[in-house]
Design an enzyme around this catalytic site. Sequence first.
Site, PDB file in Angstrom:
ATOM      1  CD  GLU A 238      25.193 -17.938  78.150  1.00  0.00           C
ATOM      2  OE1 GLU A 238      24.930 -18.640  77.165  1.00  0.00           O
ATOM      3  OE2 GLU A 238      26.088 -17.067  78.158  1.00  0.00           O
TER       4      GLU A 238
ATOM      5  CB  CYS B  83      31.663 -19.899  75.345  1.00  0.00           C
ATOM      6  SG  CYS B  83      31.157 -18.679  76.565  1.00  0.00           S
TER       7      CYS B  83
ATOM      8  CG  HIS C 215      21.364 -31.341  87.511  1.00  0.00           C
ATOM      9  ND1 HIS C 215      20.393 -30.437  87.899  1.00  0.00           N
ATOM     10  CD2 HIS C 215      22.372 -31.233  88.405  1.00  0.00           C
ATOM     11  CE1 HIS C 215      20.793 -29.819  88.986  1.00  0.00           C
ATOM     12  NE2 HIS C 215      22.006 -30.269  89.317  1.00  0.00           N
TER      13      HIS C 215
END
Length: 139
Positions: free
Chosen positions: A129, A23, A71
């Site tokens: 998530e 991550c 986005h």
Amino acid sequence: MYYLKTSASFDSAHFLAGYEGKCSNIHGHRWTVEVKISGEKLINSGTKRGMLIDFSDLKKAVRDIADSFDHALIYEEGSLRPATVNALRDEYFKLIPVDFRPTAENFARKFFEVLAQKGHEVKSVTVYETPDNCAVYEV
């Protein structure tokens, strides 16, 4: 006590600066935000009689927050070099610096606080998530 729940989703990228693992690299998610509000009394007059809140009002509030992150590359302020930020902006990428580490836990709290500031009686916010992993913030 009455409870209403609604959800909205958005796609964005993030990374965890200083994290030791996958991550730490830029990666994307289809985030889902689920909001639960509560109240003891229903509206007793007008067109919204019998409602805790009009679902369309709640859905719009949640969708507006989700859309603001859609986005984009969400990153913790100070975690990218200024030259990197400038280069990405020069390419017209949507960048959103935040004052917290962009984890599901911190997003849950952020969405909770934004909705509460707008006057919603927020009970909890759950941020997925992935379809199997979520964080919950509640009071």
